[in-house]
Design a protein around this motif. Structure first.
Motif, mmCIF file in Angstrom:
data_model
loop_
_atom_site.group_PDB
_atom_site.id
_atom_site.type_symbol
_atom_site.label_atom_id
_atom_site.label_comp_id
_atom_site.label_asym_id
_atom_site.label_seq_id
_atom_site.Cartn_x
_atom_site.Cartn_y
_atom_site.Cartn_z
ATOM 1 N N LEU A 140 -13.131 5.356 -0.066
ATOM 2 C CA LEU A 140 -12.949 4.049 0.216
ATOM 3 C C LEU A 140 -13.166 3.303 1.219
ATOM 4 O O LEU A 140 -13.902 1.955 2.134
ATOM 5 C CB LEU A 140 -12.635 3.468 -1.114
ATOM 6 N N LEU A 141 -11.939 3.385 1.955
ATOM 7 C CA LEU A 141 -11.993 2.231 3.357
ATOM 8 C C LEU A 141 -12.678 3.408 4.894
ATOM 9 O O LEU A 141 -13.781 2.038 4.870
ATOM 10 C CB LEU A 141 -11.137 3.011 3.912
ATOM 11 N N LYS A 142 -13.633 4.037 3.769
ATOM 12 C CA LYS A 142 -14.480 4.974 5.307
ATOM 13 C C LYS A 142 -15.574 3.427 4.791
ATOM 14 O O LYS A 142 -16.260 2.763 5.936
ATOM 15 C CB LYS A 142 -14.925 6.205 5.270
ATOM 16 N N ARG A 143 -16.036 3.503 3.515
ATOM 17 C CA ARG A 143 -17.300 3.486 3.070
ATOM 18 C C ARG A 143 -17.499 1.747 3.411
ATOM 19 O O ARG A 143 -18.152 0.687 3.809
ATOM 20 C CB ARG A 143 -17.809 3.269 1.949
ATOM 21 N N VAL A 144 -15.583 1.007 3.087
ATOM 22 C CA VAL A 144 -15.763 -0.818 3.158
ATOM 23 C C VAL A 144 -16.173 -0.631 4.344
ATOM 24 O O VAL A 144 -16.002 -1.794 4.809
ATOM 25 C CB VAL A 144 -14.298 -1.623 2.762
ATOM 26 N N SER A 177 0.736 -6.014 -4.547
ATOM 27 C CA SER A 177 2.406 -5.217 -4.484
ATOM 28 C C SER A 177 2.777 -4.185 -4.520
ATOM 29 O O SER A 177 3.695 -3.903 -4.135
ATOM 30 C CB SER A 177 2.755 -5.851 -6.439
ATOM 31 N N ARG A 178 1.880 -3.310 -4.580
ATOM 32 C CA ARG A 178 2.240 -1.528 -4.051
ATOM 33 C C ARG A 178 2.025 -1.281 -3.317
ATOM 34 O O ARG A 178 2.899 0.084 -2.479
ATOM 35 C CB ARG A 178 0.968 -0.765 -5.615
ATOM 36 N N SER A 179 1.418 -2.060 -2.405
ATOM 37 C CA SER A 179 1.749 -1.874 -1.336
ATOM 38 C C SER A 179 2.502 -3.191 -0.071
ATOM 39 O O SER A 179 2.017 -2.889 0.980
ATOM 40 C CB SER A 179 0.098 -2.517 -0.831
ATOM 41 N N ALA A 180 3.042 -3.867 -0.491
ATOM 42 C CA ALA A 180 4.380 -4.408 0.099
ATOM 43 C C ALA A 180 3.424 -5.089 0.349
ATOM 44 O O ALA A 180 4.055 -5.765 1.598
ATOM 45 C CB ALA A 180 5.015 -3.969 0.479
ATOM 46 N N ILE A 181 2.285 -5.694 0.245
ATOM 47 C CA ILE A 181 2.304 -6.798 1.662
ATOM 48 C C ILE A 181 1.033 -7.930 0.679
ATOM 49 O O ILE A 181 1.092 -8.371 -0.432
ATOM 50 C CB ILE A 181 0.571 -6.387 1.882
ATOM 51 N N ASP A 182 2.441 -9.245 1.673
ATOM 52 C CA ASP A 182 2.081 -10.507 1.038
ATOM 53 C C ASP A 182 0.445 -10.668 0.815
ATOM 54 O O ASP A 182 -0.189 -11.058 1.966
ATOM 55 C CB ASP A 182 2.625 -11.641 1.914
ATOM 56 N N PRO A 183 0.149 -10.926 -0.749
ATOM 57 C CA PRO A 183 -1.785 -11.887 -0.713
ATOM 58 C C PRO A 183 -1.529 -12.953 0.084
ATOM 59 O O PRO A 183 -3.482 -12.545 0.789
ATOM 60 C CB PRO A 183 -1.324 -11.833 -2.103
ATOM 61 N N ARG A 184 -0.869 -13.366 0.904
ATOM 62 C CA ARG A 184 -1.695 -14.593 1.975
ATOM 63 C C ARG A 184 -1.546 -14.236 3.138
ATOM 64 O O ARG A 184 -2.331 -15.060 4.145
ATOM 65 C CB ARG A 184 -0.184 -16.488 2.352
ATOM 66 N N ALA A 192 -3.565 -0.941 11.751
ATOM 67 C CA ALA A 192 -4.208 -0.307 10.656
ATOM 68 C C ALA A 192 -3.925 0.674 9.711
ATOM 69 O O ALA A 192 -4.164 1.049 8.436
ATOM 70 C CB ALA A 192 -4.662 0.708 11.944
ATOM 71 N N PRO A 193 -2.536 0.982 9.825
ATOM 72 C CA PRO A 193 -1.811 1.690 8.370
ATOM 73 C C PRO A 193 -1.854 1.031 7.653
ATOM 74 O O PRO A 193 -1.717 1.429 6.750
ATOM 75 C CB PRO A 193 -0.486 2.161 9.129
ATOM 76 N N SER A 194 -1.638 -1.015 7.362
ATOM 77 C CA SER A 194 -1.299 -1.341 5.968
ATOM 78 C C SER A 194 -2.824 -1.469 5.485
ATOM 79 O O SER A 194 -3.101 -0.970 4.290
ATOM 80 C CB SER A 194 -0.940 -2.908 6.927
ATOM 81 N N ILE A 195 -3.551 -1.417 6.350
ATOM 82 C CA ILE A 195 -5.292 -1.146 5.771
ATOM 83 C C ILE A 195 -5.447 -0.228 5.106
ATOM 84 O O ILE A 195 -5.670 -0.349 3.973
ATOM 85 C CB ILE A 195 -6.522 -2.021 6.776
ATOM 86 N N ARG A 196 -4.502 0.830 5.715
ATOM 87 C CA ARG A 196 -4.838 2.297 5.097
ATOM 88 C C ARG A 196 -3.853 2.470 4.116
ATOM 89 O O ARG A 196 -4.439 2.515 3.243
ATOM 90 C CB ARG A 196 -4.297 3.237 5.600
ATOM 91 N N LYS A 197 -3.220 1.880 4.202
ATOM 92 C CA LYS A 197 -1.963 1.562 2.607
ATOM 93 C C LYS A 197 -2.717 0.848 1.822
ATOM 94 O O LYS A 197 -2.610 0.815 0.527
ATOM 95 C CB LYS A 197 -0.726 1.207 3.296
#
Ligand code: ZN
Length: 256
Positions: A140-144, A177-184, A192-197
């Motif tokens: 998906l990431l590659k296409r997005v 939530s599963r990626s442990a990233i604040d939606p804001r 880059a690793p966070s986006i991959r995650k």
């Protein structure tokens, strides 16, 4: 059942595959709010369905002589031959249900949309080309990636159907939530690793919830989306706010 997101529409599509090979005998197109191209749709009487496809939350019924796009809005449901794939209810003939907004009658059986709120849309839009890649695919990431904006909250980016097609409010909260990233968080501040995650989580979560029965079956389940509820992972009280115009729940302890 809440708003139909990609998983629900995929269930609708699978149910609608029953009508492949059938010829349309008539169309009920008299709800002018929901049905946009009633006259054009009527021209498909006698035409045969050869495929039912889905891109994001948009489902398309392809006839030999044209195609009809169905968008289910906030509360649209599909009924095929009297059965709904998600409500476990059995409906009678289409004309008996006052929430039916559009229906196709075939030689045998029918396909209909019920929608108490009338946010569903039916038409011959052919606008699927503008949508981003389907969120239920692989790599998906590659296409997005070519569509990722430079700025904007990660929540808003994932909700944007022209970036990635199919994710709605509940699924995005679950994924972050599963990626442990604040939606804001602004996408420009994510490594880059966070986006991959994030995109790995999308690829993992969607098939899992499809098996569990829909987008409301996440760890951050529908019943947790009320003030005062607690994180399913660490018990911290969830935060609530409006992000990208949508009511958002997140855990301030583990989502950074
Ligand atoms: Zn937490």
């Amino acid at each position: 059942m809440g708003v139909p997101e990609i998983l629900e529409v995929e269930m609708y599509r699978r149910a609608a595959e029953l009508v492949v090979g059938r010829r349309a005998r008539s169309f009920q197109t008299n709800d002018v709010i929901v049905v946009k191209d009633g006259l054009q749709i009527q021209s498909l009487v006698g035409s045969r369905v050869h495929e039912v496809s889905r891109l994001g939350k948009l489902m398309t019924i392809h006839f030999d002589d044209g195609s009809i796009d169905l968008h289910f809005g906030m509360a649209g449901r599909i009924i095929v031959d009297g059965r709904s794939p998600i409500d476990e209810l059995v409906y009678g003939a289409s004309s008996n249900d006052r929430w039916i907004r559009f229906s196709i009658e075939f030689e045998d059986g029918f396909l209909a949309i019920t929608d108490p709120r009338r946010f569903s849309r039916v038409g011959m839009f052919q606008n699927a080309n503008a949508l981003g890649p389907d969120a239920l695919g692989t790599d998906l990431l590659k296409r997005v990636r070519p569509r990722l904006p430079v700025r904007g909250t990660i929540k808003g980016v994932l909700l944007n159907q022209y970036v990635v097609a199919g994710l709605g409010n509940m699924l995005v909260d679950e994924i972050l939530s599963r990626s442990a990233i604040d939606p804001r968080r602004d996408i420009s501040t994510l490594s880059a690793p966070s986006i991959r995650k994030v995109f790995q989580e999308i690829e993992a979560v969607l098939p899992e919830l499809l098996k569990r029965g829909g987008s409301h079956m996440g760890d951050l389940a529908a019943e947790l989306r009320v003030p005062g509820s607690r994180c399913p992972y660490d018990g911290h009280e969830l935060s609530r706010g409006t992000i990208a115009g949508r009511t958002t729940y997140w855990c301030p302890r583990h989502q950074k």
